[in-house]
Design a protein around this motif. Sequence first.
Motif, PDB file in Angstrom:
ATOM      1  N   GLU A 219       0.846  -1.185   0.000  1.00  0.00           N
ATOM      2  CA  GLU A 219       0.000   0.000   0.000  1.00  0.00           C
ATOM      3  C   GLU A 219       0.880   1.233   0.000  1.00  0.00           C
ATOM      4  O   GLU A 219       1.408   1.627   1.002  1.00  0.00           O
ATOM      5  CB  GLU A 219      -0.938   0.002   1.194  1.00  0.00           C
ATOM      6  N   LYS A 220       1.018   1.777  -1.186  1.00  0.00           N
ATOM      7  CA  LYS A 220       1.835   2.985  -1.275  1.00  0.00           C
ATOM      8  C   LYS A 220       1.022   4.146  -0.756  1.00  0.00           C
ATOM      9  O   LYS A 220      -0.070   4.423  -1.232  1.00  0.00           O
ATOM     10  CB  LYS A 220       2.286   3.234  -2.708  1.00  0.00           C
ATOM     11  N   ALA A 221       1.554   4.784   0.257  1.00  0.00           N
ATOM     12  CA  ALA A 221       0.864   5.902   0.884  1.00  0.00           C
ATOM     13  C   ALA A 221       0.415   6.893  -0.179  1.00  0.00           C
ATOM     14  O   ALA A 221       1.221   7.540  -0.812  1.00  0.00           O
ATOM     15  CB  ALA A 221       1.805   6.583   1.881  1.00  0.00           C
ATOM     16  N   VAL A 222      -0.867   6.972  -0.353  1.00  0.00           N
ATOM     17  CA  VAL A 222      -1.390   7.884  -1.362  1.00  0.00           C
ATOM     18  C   VAL A 222      -0.994   9.303  -0.996  1.00  0.00           C
ATOM     19  O   VAL A 222      -1.452   9.838  -0.010  1.00  0.00           O
ATOM     20  CB  VAL A 222      -2.926   7.821  -1.481  1.00  0.00           C
ATOM     21  N   ASP A 223      -0.160   9.872  -1.772  1.00  0.00           N
ATOM     22  CA  ASP A 223       0.312  11.204  -1.493  1.00  0.00           C
ATOM     23  C   ASP A 223      -0.451  12.188  -2.370  1.00  0.00           C
ATOM     24  O   ASP A 223      -0.277  12.236  -3.564  1.00  0.00           O
ATOM     25  CB  ASP A 223       1.807  11.287  -1.772  1.00  0.00           C
ATOM     26  N   VAL A 224      -1.308  12.934  -1.738  1.00  0.00           N
ATOM     27  CA  VAL A 224      -2.108  13.908  -2.461  1.00  0.00           C
ATOM     28  C   VAL A 224      -1.228  14.861  -3.234  1.00  0.00           C
ATOM     29  O   VAL A 224      -1.592  15.355  -4.296  1.00  0.00           O
ATOM     30  CB  VAL A 224      -2.879  14.809  -1.485  1.00  0.00           C
ATOM     31  N   PHE A 225      -0.080  15.119  -2.656  1.00  0.00           N
ATOM     32  CA  PHE A 225       0.733  16.185  -3.198  1.00  0.00           C
ATOM     33  C   PHE A 225       1.587  15.716  -4.358  1.00  0.00           C
ATOM     34  O   PHE A 225       2.306  16.483  -4.963  1.00  0.00           O
ATOM     35  CB  PHE A 225       1.607  16.773  -2.091  1.00  0.00           C
ATOM     36  N   ASN A 226       1.499  14.434  -4.608  1.00  0.00           N
ATOM     37  CA  ASN A 226       2.300  13.888  -5.690  1.00  0.00           C
ATOM     38  C   ASN A 226       1.433  13.707  -6.928  1.00  0.00           C
ATOM     39  O   ASN A 226       0.875  12.661  -7.162  1.00  0.00           O
ATOM     40  CB  ASN A 226       2.870  12.544  -5.257  1.00  0.00           C
ATOM     41  N   ILE A 227       1.355  14.740  -7.700  1.00  0.00           N
ATOM     42  CA  ILE A 227       0.531  14.694  -8.892  1.00  0.00           C
ATOM     43  C   ILE A 227       1.386  14.193 -10.036  1.00  0.00           C
ATOM     44  O   ILE A 227       2.395  14.807 -10.359  1.00  0.00           O
ATOM     45  CB  ILE A 227       0.001  16.095  -9.222  1.00  0.00           C
ATOM     46  N   ASP A 228       1.010  13.075 -10.610  1.00  0.00           N
ATOM     47  CA  ASP A 228       1.817  12.742 -11.763  1.00  0.00           C
ATOM     48  C   ASP A 228       1.087  13.026 -13.061  1.00  0.00           C
ATOM     49  O   ASP A 228      -0.097  12.793 -13.216  1.00  0.00           O
ATOM     50  CB  ASP A 228       2.453  11.346 -11.685  1.00  0.00           C
ATOM     51  N   ILE A 229       1.863  13.588 -13.924  1.00  0.00           N
ATOM     52  CA  ILE A 229       1.317  14.115 -15.163  1.00  0.00           C
ATOM     53  C   ILE A 229       1.609  13.129 -16.272  1.00  0.00           C
ATOM     54  O   ILE A 229       2.763  12.798 -16.531  1.00  0.00           O
ATOM     55  CB  ILE A 229       1.959  15.475 -15.461  1.00  0.00           C
ATOM     56  N   SER A 230       0.549  12.642 -16.900  1.00  0.00           N
ATOM     57  CA  SER A 230       0.768  11.690 -17.978  1.00  0.00           C
ATOM     58  C   SER A 230       1.260  12.411 -19.226  1.00  0.00           C
ATOM     59  O   SER A 230       0.873  13.535 -19.499  1.00  0.00           O
ATOM     60  CB  SER A 230      -0.532  10.946 -18.283  1.00  0.00           C
ATOM     61  N   ALA A 231       2.153  11.768 -19.934  1.00  0.00           N
ATOM     62  CA  ALA A 231       2.710  12.327 -21.173  1.00  0.00           C
ATOM     63  C   ALA A 231       3.257  13.731 -20.958  1.00  0.00           C
ATOM     64  O   ALA A 231       2.976  14.652 -21.719  1.00  0.00           O
ATOM     65  CB  ALA A 231       1.660  12.309 -22.275  1.00  0.00           C
ATOM     66  N   GLU A 232       4.035  13.863 -19.889  1.00  0.00           N
ATOM     67  CA  GLU A 232       4.534  15.193 -19.538  1.00  0.00           C
ATOM     68  C   GLU A 232       5.389  15.802 -20.645  1.00  0.00           C
ATOM     69  O   GLU A 232       5.308  16.998 -20.904  1.00  0.00           O
ATOM     70  CB  GLU A 232       5.317  15.142 -18.220  1.00  0.00           C
ATOM     71  N   ASP A 233       6.170  14.966 -21.297  1.00  0.00           N
ATOM     72  CA  ASP A 233       7.052  15.482 -22.353  1.00  0.00           C
ATOM     73  C   ASP A 233       6.263  16.159 -23.462  1.00  0.00           C
ATOM     74  O   ASP A 233       6.604  17.243 -23.931  1.00  0.00           O
ATOM     75  CB  ASP A 233       7.905  14.347 -22.938  1.00  0.00           C
ATOM     76  N   GLU A 234       5.194  15.481 -23.853  1.00  0.00           N
ATOM     77  CA  GLU A 234       4.344  16.045 -24.891  1.00  0.00           C
ATOM     78  C   GLU A 234       3.771  17.393 -24.443  1.00  0.00           C
ATOM     79  O   GLU A 234       3.759  18.361 -25.201  1.00  0.00           O
ATOM     80  CB  GLU A 234       3.200  15.070 -25.189  1.00  0.00           C
ATOM     81  N   LYS A 235       3.357  17.406 -23.181  1.00  0.00           N
ATOM     82  CA  LYS A 235       2.769  18.636 -22.658  1.00  0.00           C
ATOM     83  C   LYS A 235       3.792  19.765 -22.577  1.00  0.00           C
ATOM     84  O   LYS A 235       3.459  20.936 -22.806  1.00  0.00           O
ATOM     85  CB  LYS A 235       2.117  18.358 -21.310  1.00  0.00           C
ATOM     86  N   ILE A 236       5.008  19.403 -22.250  1.00  0.00           N
ATOM     87  CA  ILE A 236       6.059  20.424 -22.215  1.00  0.00           C
ATOM     88  C   ILE A 236       6.215  21.047 -23.598  1.00  0.00           C
ATOM     89  O   ILE A 236       6.348  22.264 -23.744  1.00  0.00           O
ATOM     90  CB  ILE A 236       7.390  19.806 -21.733  1.00  0.00           C
TER      91      ILE A 236
END
Lengths: 249, 249
Positions: free
Chosen positions: A61-78
């Motif tokens: 159970e990975k501690a759900v970290d609210v503050f850890n937003i992961d962005i899908s396809a970040e490279d594309e978005k950059i």
Amino acid sequence: MLKAERHKYIMTKLIEEQKVVTTDLALALDLSEDTIRRDLNELDSKKLLEKVYGGAIQVIEKAVDVFNIDISAEDEKIKIVTKALSLLRDGQVIIMSGGSTNLVFAKLIPSDLKATIYTYSLPIAMQLSQHPNIDLIFIGGKMQKNAMVTIGMDVIQVLSKIKADICFIGASSINVKQGLTEIGYEVSIVKKAMIESSDRVVSMFSSDKLNTKMPHVVCELSQLDTIVTDLDPEDLRLEEYRKSGVFVL
Amino acid sequence: MLKAERHKYIMTKLIEEQKVVTTDLALALDLSEDTIRRDLNELDSKKLLEKVYGGAIQVIEKAVDVFNIDISAEDEKIKIVTKALSLLRDGQVIIMSGGSTNLVFAKLIPSDLKATIYTYSLPIAMQLSQHPNIDLIFIGGKMQKNAMVTIGMDVIQVLSKIKADICFIGASSINVKQGLTEIGYEVSIVKKAMIESSDRVVSMFSSDKLNTKMPHVVCELSQLDTIVTDLDPEDLRLEEYRKSGVFVL
DNA sequence: TTTAATAATGCAAAATAATGCATTTTTAAC
DNA sequence: GTTAAAAATGCATTATTTTGCATTATTAAA
């Protein structure tokens, strides 16, 4: 032996040994490996264990970290938002909607830009709060939990009193006929208000949003001044959009 | 041995020794170096370690992440806020100020609590936005960047219109004579407004805040209903506070 | 540059998993 | 009890994953 019994046995074994192996279980329970696999898949889908190649292991159970937003396809978005950075000027009053593309944009705003930004997105506000030269105003209201944005009358009211130079709108869906559309009614209303209050309207989104639609209309294509995508502005897929008078960056 | 087990082994080893060497792992696990390399590459792509020539090292904490708020003395704060959880009831309207103690409190609010919470702190709102049963209202306004809270007239105005059952106030400093004091004028004003709007006022802080003072007064001790610290309520250091009529939890 | 170590790549064998289907068992309704 | 439907199980077949090996490429250090 009942299936439920077997599941209990498997779970006990798993706790004892930290793992279970499909072949061992098949042997111990005198069943085919198929059945064991089906059991493991079932327990996996109930999140009681984690199926892996050859057996199963305990769920971590990975501690759900609210503050850890992961962005899908970040490279594309950059790639997308970098193009949009050219639209920024010192002294601008800016409104930003939520969405991960806008979040990436917020990250990349040059630290010497002096501007005033209004937003109603928690993650974007968090990000911008680190910027040394931006006056940041958060538009309060009732929180829409999953999207981490405020919605409702309070937001509309504040937006209606602002006059911004430019607004950056994330897009759920866009097509030539309906224009910008949203899955949620409330969000669509808020975005309408953003557009009303801004001299210039910019929407950034990845090309897979092109030619899709959602139930709630935000605005027609003609109300957008600029769209920014990962595609080359000359790309054929954008031709119709160019024709309709939107500036494609 | 399952692949998942191996990965666990590698990660454990990595934490123990700060590094792992491909050849050593191949020997220890009795597998070809190719397999180990594939494992390391896989773990690398999951960002669980960093593959280097000859093995792998631990991931270096990436550049200061806005979203990565680290809470000093978290254990102590957990101790404090756990006591305060007993003050929560279904149906309450709650106001929460900012501060890391309140953030820890927000994390620990039981997921079955049904309540309405007003806050003007970004991190606390982020945290609470994960809570399934809480109606969350963010009080907007101009952001005070470093503290990640909104301040100013907008905040006061909203607060003045709320009637809350209970408010949880973080404390910069507290002493028997001046009561609660703050370093920033604007924050002190906001906290005053919070107190005005709440039937019951609770302040949580660690004992090192006791008997210190800051320039701007928030309220007298008598205006606090309950204070919660890491100390035992019977502790001598809290005696004067108890005498002044504050309930010490 | 040279050299030895390490890594990447393509490939084939083995292990494991998924799928469709037939058979058996269980369940539930009559 | 009978019977039809649903669920569970095992088997054959096909697909996927893992692994080691040979080969070639890259790297780091002398």
